[in-house]
Design a protein around this motif. Structure first.
Motif, PDB file in Angstrom:
ATOM      1  N   UNK A  29       0.810  -1.217   0.000  1.00 54.32           N
ATOM      2  CA  UNK A  29       0.000   0.000   0.000  1.00 54.32           C
ATOM      3  C   UNK A  29       0.840   1.263   0.000  1.00 54.32           C
ATOM      4  N   UNK A  30       1.999   1.242   0.681  1.00 56.33           N
ATOM      5  CA  UNK A  30       2.717   2.500   0.915  1.00 56.33           C
ATOM      6  C   UNK A  30       4.211   2.279   1.131  1.00 56.33           C
ATOM      7  N   UNK A  31       4.863   1.525   0.272  1.00 55.24           N
ATOM      8  CA  UNK A  31       6.304   1.291   0.426  1.00 55.24           C
ATOM      9  C   UNK A  31       7.040   2.614   0.558  1.00 55.24           C
ATOM     10  N   UNK A  32       7.962   2.662   1.518  1.00 60.09           N
ATOM     11  CA  UNK A  32       8.708   3.894   1.796  1.00 60.09           C
ATOM     12  C   UNK A  32      10.181   3.565   1.990  1.00 60.09           C
ATOM     13  N   UNK A  33      11.013   4.584   1.891  1.00 63.99           N
ATOM     14  CA  UNK A  33      12.430   4.389   2.166  1.00 63.99           C
ATOM     15  C   UNK A  33      12.643   4.212   3.669  1.00 63.99           C
ATOM     16  N   UNK A  34      13.818   3.753   4.048  1.00 61.24           N
ATOM     17  CA  UNK A  34      14.042   3.318   5.424  1.00 61.24           C
ATOM     18  C   UNK A  34      14.541   4.413   6.365  1.00 61.24           C
ATOM     19  N   UNK A  35      14.683   5.641   5.884  1.00 65.89           N
ATOM     20  CA  UNK A  35      15.346   6.670   6.685  1.00 65.89           C
ATOM     21  C   UNK A  35      14.591   7.063   7.949  1.00 65.89           C
ATOM     22  N   UNK A  36      13.284   6.908   7.970  1.00 66.96           N
ATOM     23  CA  UNK A  36      12.530   7.216   9.187  1.00 66.96           C
ATOM     24  C   UNK A  36      12.241   5.976  10.023  1.00 66.96           C
ATOM     25  N   UNK A  49      -8.678   2.549   5.612  1.00 65.43           N
ATOM     26  CA  UNK A  49      -7.911   3.465   4.774  1.00 65.43           C
ATOM     27  C   UNK A  49      -7.979   4.894   5.302  1.00 65.43           C
ATOM     28  N   UNK A  50      -9.137   5.322   5.782  1.00 66.15           N
ATOM     29  CA  UNK A  50      -9.279   6.701   6.257  1.00 66.15           C
ATOM     30  C   UNK A  50      -8.400   6.974   7.474  1.00 66.15           C
ATOM     31  N   UNK A  51      -8.150   5.950   8.274  1.00 66.71           N
ATOM     32  CA  UNK A  51      -7.320   6.134   9.467  1.00 66.71           C
ATOM     33  C   UNK A  51      -5.828   6.023   9.166  1.00 66.71           C
ATOM     34  N   UNK A  52      -5.459   5.147   8.272  1.00 68.05           N
ATOM     35  CA  UNK A  52      -4.046   4.874   8.067  1.00 68.05           C
ATOM     36  C   UNK A  52      -3.408   5.708   6.948  1.00 68.05           C
ATOM     37  N   UNK A  53      -4.129   5.991   5.887  1.00 65.40           N
ATOM     38  CA  UNK A  53      -3.492   6.613   4.726  1.00 65.40           C
ATOM     39  C   UNK A  53      -2.908   8.003   5.018  1.00 65.40           C
ATOM     40  N   UNK A  54      -3.577   8.897   5.779  1.00 66.79           N
ATOM     41  CA  UNK A  54      -2.953  10.200   6.041  1.00 66.79           C
ATOM     42  C   UNK A  54      -1.616  10.077   6.765  1.00 66.79           C
ATOM     43  N   UNK A  55      -1.502   9.085   7.636  1.00 66.57           N
ATOM     44  CA  UNK A  55      -0.251   8.882   8.375  1.00 66.57           C
ATOM     45  C   UNK A  55       0.834   8.339   7.460  1.00 66.57           C
ATOM     46  N   UNK A  56       0.525   7.312   6.696  1.00 68.89           N
ATOM     47  CA  UNK A  56       1.556   6.705   5.851  1.00 68.89           C
ATOM     48  C   UNK A  56       1.938   7.615   4.679  1.00 68.89           C
ATOM     49  N   UNK A  57       1.006   8.429   4.197  1.00 65.38           N
ATOM     50  CA  UNK A  57       1.357   9.404   3.160  1.00 65.38           C
ATOM     51  C   UNK A  57       2.473  10.322   3.657  1.00 65.38           C
ATOM     52  N   UNK A  71      19.626  18.654  10.487  1.00 64.79           N
ATOM     53  CA  UNK A  71      18.746  19.470  11.319  1.00 64.79           C
ATOM     54  C   UNK A  71      17.306  19.368  10.831  1.00 64.79           C
ATOM     55  N   UNK A  72      17.113  19.458   9.495  1.00 65.29           N
ATOM     56  CA  UNK A  72      15.761  19.334   8.944  1.00 65.29           C
ATOM     57  C   UNK A  72      15.174  17.967   9.256  1.00 65.29           C
ATOM     58  N   UNK A  73      16.002  16.947   9.210  1.00 67.33           N
ATOM     59  CA  UNK A  73      15.525  15.586   9.491  1.00 67.33           C
ATOM     60  C   UNK A  73      14.963  15.494  10.898  1.00 67.33           C
ATOM     61  N   UNK A  74      15.719  15.998  11.854  1.00 60.95           N
ATOM     62  CA  UNK A  74      15.272  15.906  13.241  1.00 60.95           C
ATOM     63  C   UNK A  74      14.045  16.785  13.465  1.00 60.95           C
ATOM     64  N   UNK A  75      14.055  17.986  12.887  1.00 60.49           N
ATOM     65  CA  UNK A  75      12.905  18.862  13.065  1.00 60.49           C
ATOM     66  C   UNK A  75      11.646  18.233  12.461  1.00 60.49           C
ATOM     67  N   UNK A  76      11.780  17.677  11.280  1.00 59.28           N
ATOM     68  CA  UNK A  76      10.625  17.069  10.636  1.00 59.28           C
ATOM     69  C   UNK A  76      10.141  15.847  11.399  1.00 59.28           C
ATOM     70  N   UNK A  77      11.071  15.175  12.076  1.00 56.16           N
ATOM     71  CA  UNK A  77      10.665  13.973  12.780  1.00 56.16           C
ATOM     72  C   UNK A  77       9.681  14.298  13.899  1.00 56.16           C
ATOM     73  N   UNK A  78       9.665  15.550  14.364  1.00 55.68           N
ATOM     74  CA  UNK A  78       8.717  15.909  15.413  1.00 55.68           C
ATOM     75  C   UNK A  78       7.279  15.950  14.894  1.00 55.68           C
ATOM     76  N   UNK A  79       7.155  16.087  13.566  1.00 58.43           N
ATOM     77  CA  UNK A  79       5.807  15.983  12.991  1.00 58.43           C
ATOM     78  C   UNK A  79       5.183  14.617  13.337  1.00 58.43           C
ATOM     79  N   UNK A  80       6.071  13.613  13.558  1.00 56.35           N
ATOM     80  CA  UNK A  80       5.646  12.232  13.556  1.00 56.35           C
ATOM     81  C   UNK A  80       4.582  11.938  14.622  1.00 56.35           C
ATOM     82  N   UNK A  81       4.284  12.887  15.479  1.00 53.63           N
ATOM     83  CA  UNK A  81       3.154  12.715  16.391  1.00 53.63           C
ATOM     84  C   UNK A  81       1.888  12.840  15.551  1.00 53.63           C
ATOM     85  N   UNK A  82       1.663  11.802  14.747  1.00 56.37           N
ATOM     86  CA  UNK A  82       0.626  11.865  13.710  1.00 56.37           C
ATOM     87  C   UNK A  82      -0.711  11.364  14.233  1.00 56.37           C
TER      88      UNK A  82
END
Length: 366
Positions: A292-299, A331-339, A355-366
């Motif tokens: 459904x949502x293959x992603x790279x491994x960096x996060x 889908x309604x619950x999971x897709x916004x997070x995995x997108x 720095x951007x990586x760490x700052x963006x990671x704080x978004x992860x409170x999804x």
């Protein structure tokens, strides 16, 4: 909807996502038959950090004790320059509403899938079943395998990975996209690797062209060692010798170079993902995990996302009055997070972007 005990459920794919789905469904009284194309189910490669939302499902499914025995708790992660200077040291990004849940449990992928498979009846696991054709009849699906066998199911879950046949036959012709990088992975036991991570802190060494993930697995007396580096070679399983990899890390600290010198064999893979797709489900078939949502491994969210997909799918089947309603809710619950995680995973923690990586990671409170 039929009672849970009478539902016919087929899971296509016996990786972490598929196995987790069978366990999640078992926890609510649904037997799922698991169909895997390989002759055996095994996980190779690296360790992974299980995040609090994932670990909470282990508790819900009654298997937390097993994951606790086969993992170590980590409270910190670091981004480190090639010369050893610590660029960023932070608690793991918050993924829940609980401010205390800034941690991960570090586990080897092989242990993780073994935990799941041990929960399932042996007669529910079918090896040597490569999908040939899937036919969606609306209120049930028909699945044909290359070995000549065919089945019918009220619900089919396509957990068959980034090159998903279920996805390509029913939902989207999107193709995997090469990231321009390779990942060379090994599990090591040498002294130099342990000296890099004396505690349970994940370290990501960066130099602008490469990232080296050093993830301690102290409960196994091992360290997961992952070299991710740019390459024009888009082959799925590139052939790269250990000697070549030693040369690629020659500007990193001695501990990294000495660790690379001890590795006799790597699991070598090109890093691919897919663009977000619009639809994950019909009335009786749904995609899950990398399908459904293959992603790279960096996060570090690939395995986490698949397991959380499984948990949410089981919850939706409990809440809804029909399978189509459950799949819409899923889908309604999971897709916004995995997108969002797919988007974030395309931004590697190189020295230019740490720095951007760490700052963006704080978004992860999804």
């Amino acid at each position: 909807m039929k009672s849970n005990s009478k539902l016919r459920v087929a899971v296509i794919g016996g990786g972490i996502g598929g196995a987790a789905t069978a366990v999640a469904l078992k926890s609510i009284g649904i037997r799922a038959d698991l169909y895997e194309q390989a002759s055996e189910i095994k996980e190779v490669g690296a360790g992974v950090g299980m995040r609090p939302p994932t670990v909470n499902y282990f508790k819900k499914w009654g298997i937390y004790g097993e994951i606790e025995r086969k993992s170590s708790r980590s409270d910190y992660m670091e981004v480190v320059a090639a010369n050893g200077d610590v660029l960023v040291r932070e608690r793991w990004p918050l993924l829940t509403d609980n401010p205390e849940e800034k941690w991960a449990r570090l586990v080897h992928r092989a242990d993780l899938i073994e935990i799941f498979l041990n929960q399932l009846p042996t007669d529910s696991i079918h090896l040597g079943h490569r999908l040939d054709k899937i036919i969606d009849h609306g209120n049930y699906a028909e699945v044909h395998f290359e070995n000549g066998r065919s089945i019918e199911a009220d619900l089919v879950i396509g957990a068959d990975g980034i090159r998903s046949e279920v996805r390509s036959q029913l939902f989207s012709d999107t193709k995997p996209i090469y990231s321009g990088t390779h990942a060379y992975r090994a599990v090591v036991t040498n002294k130099e690797a342990f000296e890099l991570v004396p505690d349970n802190t994940l370290k990501v060494y960066v130099d602008g062209r490469a990232q080296i993930y050093v993830l301690p697995l102290h409960h196994r007396n091992q360290v997961s060692f992952d070299v991710t580096i740019q390459s024009p070679d888009a082959s799925w399983r590139p052939v790269v010798s250990p000697e070549e990899i030693v040369k690629l890390v020659d500007n990193f600290v001695d501990g990294i170079q000495k660790t690379a010198l001890t590795v006799e064999e790597y699991t070598c893979r090109s890093v691919y993902d897919i663009d977000s797709i619009d639809r994950w489900h019909s009335n009786c078939v749904a995609l899950l995990g990398d399908a459904a949502h293959a992603m790279q491994h960096h996060t570090g969210q690939g395995a986490n996302s698949a397991i959380q997909d499984a948990g949410v799918l089981a919850e939706c089947l409990q809440e809804a009055d029909s399978i189509p309603e459950a799949l819409q809710l899923y889908q309604s619950r999971r897709k916004p997070v995995t997108d969002k995680f797919q988007e974030l995973s395309r931004q590697a923690p190189t020295q230019q972007t740490e720095t951007a990586f760490i700052e963006k990671s704080h978004f992860e409170k999804a």
